[in-house]
Design an enzyme around this catalytic site. Structure first.
Site, mmCIF file in Angstrom:
data_model
loop_
_atom_site.group_PDB
_atom_site.id
_atom_site.type_symbol
_atom_site.label_atom_id
_atom_site.label_comp_id
_atom_site.label_asym_id
_atom_site.label_seq_id
_atom_site.Cartn_x
_atom_site.Cartn_y
_atom_site.Cartn_z
ATOM 1 C CG HIS A 70 6.185 12.904 20.766
ATOM 2 N ND1 HIS A 70 5.190 13.655 21.365
ATOM 3 C CD2 HIS A 70 5.952 11.623 21.125
ATOM 4 C CE1 HIS A 70 4.385 12.854 22.022
ATOM 5 N NE2 HIS A 70 4.810 11.612 21.912
ATOM 6 C CD GLU A 100 5.833 17.029 20.158
ATOM 7 O OE1 GLU A 100 5.311 16.319 21.034
ATOM 8 O OE2 GLU A 100 7.006 16.867 19.777
ATOM 9 N NE ARG A 134 -0.104 -1.672 -2.484
ATOM 10 C CZ ARG A 134 -0.060 -0.339 -2.404
ATOM 11 N NH1 ARG A 134 -0.763 0.284 -1.461
ATOM 12 N NH2 ARG A 134 0.655 0.370 -3.264
ATOM 13 N NE ARG A 144 -2.648 -0.491 -6.001
ATOM 14 C CZ ARG A 144 -3.382 -0.630 -4.887
ATOM 15 N NH1 ARG A 144 -3.489 0.357 -4.020
ATOM 16 N NH2 ARG A 144 -4.026 -1.774 -4.669
#
Ligand SMILES: O=P(O)(O)O[C@H]1O[C@H](CO)[C@@H](O)[C@H]1O
Ligand SMILES: O=c1cc[nH]c(=O)[nH]1
Length: 289
Positions: free
Chosen positions: A22, A92, A180, A234
């Protein structure tokens, strides 16, 4: 990796030079110290603070730069958003020799006393994501390494950046999973009150990768820490794009330099690990004591 290329095996796909599937990096390409932003765009921003920087690989959400920062070989790889892609990045990078990871992210603060633009250094993470549960049962702790965390704190102090230290909660979803309301106001009963509950158990902020990084680093005996810029609050409902991100980047880069110097002192003194003695010796050497 070019289409049609035959890789070594299905269980551990690498090419003939050891490039992992990847990320597309091979042993020697990346430093043992790797900064991990979620956003690929932030990799270039991080590298712009280095003395030298070169692009190593780019594939899907994974952009990797390596370079030199104040004489230290350093790398940055984006993890993408969320736990699954982050676990791939850790797996990885570990295979090509990286062993010290510092997340450099953005986050949403849950407490009024955390200003938008402040940074948050995480000592541990609530594993509200799924990938780490495919590695080890939920009771296993997602804790940051004390030496990496202390290096981040020391860097923030040295740079005079306003910081907070404590637990983060890593979720799999940015919207409903962080209380949310979803599309058309959807919010299931079991998510209502999540913020108040997390505040009551002393969690400072929400983000989406730290728990995965900490869990895998602990399992594999590697080191990890996290510094995030509070771009949202928040409680106050403020949201300022990228507020504090440059501070988080500067603190992370400086922490790598500090940690590298502490690692050197540990080696010279034959200690087992970074300790108060290491840090006192370091302060002496930089003429602060
Ligand atoms: O800015 P990054 O590092 O991506 O971090 C935060 O931003 C994304 C959500 O907006 C999630 O990845 C969250 O962890
Ligand atoms: O509120 C926020 C801000 C950034 N990233 C998150 O996961 N949550």
């Amino acid at each position: 990796m070019e289409r049609g290329k035959r890789l070594s095996s299905a269980s551990a796909p690498v090419d003939e030079s050891g490039r992992v599937y990847h990320l597309g990096v091979k042993p020697g390409d990346v430093s043992k110290y790797v900064l991990l932003p979620g956003d690929p765009g932030r990799v270039k921003r991080i590298a712009s603070f280095w003395d030298e920087a070169w692009r190593v690989a780019e594939h899907r959400e994974y952009l990797t730069f390596s370079g030199k920062y104040k004489g230290v070989f350093i790398s940055a790889t984006s993890t993408g958003i969320g736990a699954p892609s982050t676990a791939i990045a850790i797996e990885e990078l570990a295979r090509v020799g990286s062993n010290t990871f510092i997340r450099v992210g953005t986050t949403g603060a849950l407490r009024r006393n955390i200003g938008v633009g402040d940074i948050i250094i995480s000592t541990g993470a609530v594993r509200l994501e799924g990938t780490s549960k495919q590695y080890v049962f939920p009771e296993y702790p997602a804790v940051a390494s004390f030496d990496v965390t202390m290096a981040l704190i020391t860097a923030a102090e040295e740079l005079g950046v306003k910081y907070h230290v404590g637990l983060t909660a890593s979720t799999d979803s940015f919207y409903v999973g962080q209380e949310r309301p979803g599309y058309k106001g959807y919010l299931p009963p079991f998510q209502r009150g999540l913020i108040d509950f997390l505040k009551s158990v002393n969690v400072l902020n929400f983000e989406m990768e730290a728990a995965t990084i900490f869990t895998l680093a602990n399992i594999y005996g590697l080191r990890a820490g996290s510094v995030c810029a509070a771009i949202a609050n928040r409680e106050t409902e403020e949201f300022i794009v990228d507020a504090g991100v440059d501070d988080a980047i500067k603190v992370a880069n400086e922490a790598v330099k500090i940690l590298n110097e502490w690692d050197q002192i540990v080696r010279e003194t034959g200690s087992k690990t970074v300790s108060a003695k290491t840090i006192l010796e370091w302060y002496k050497r930089i003429g602060r004591l």
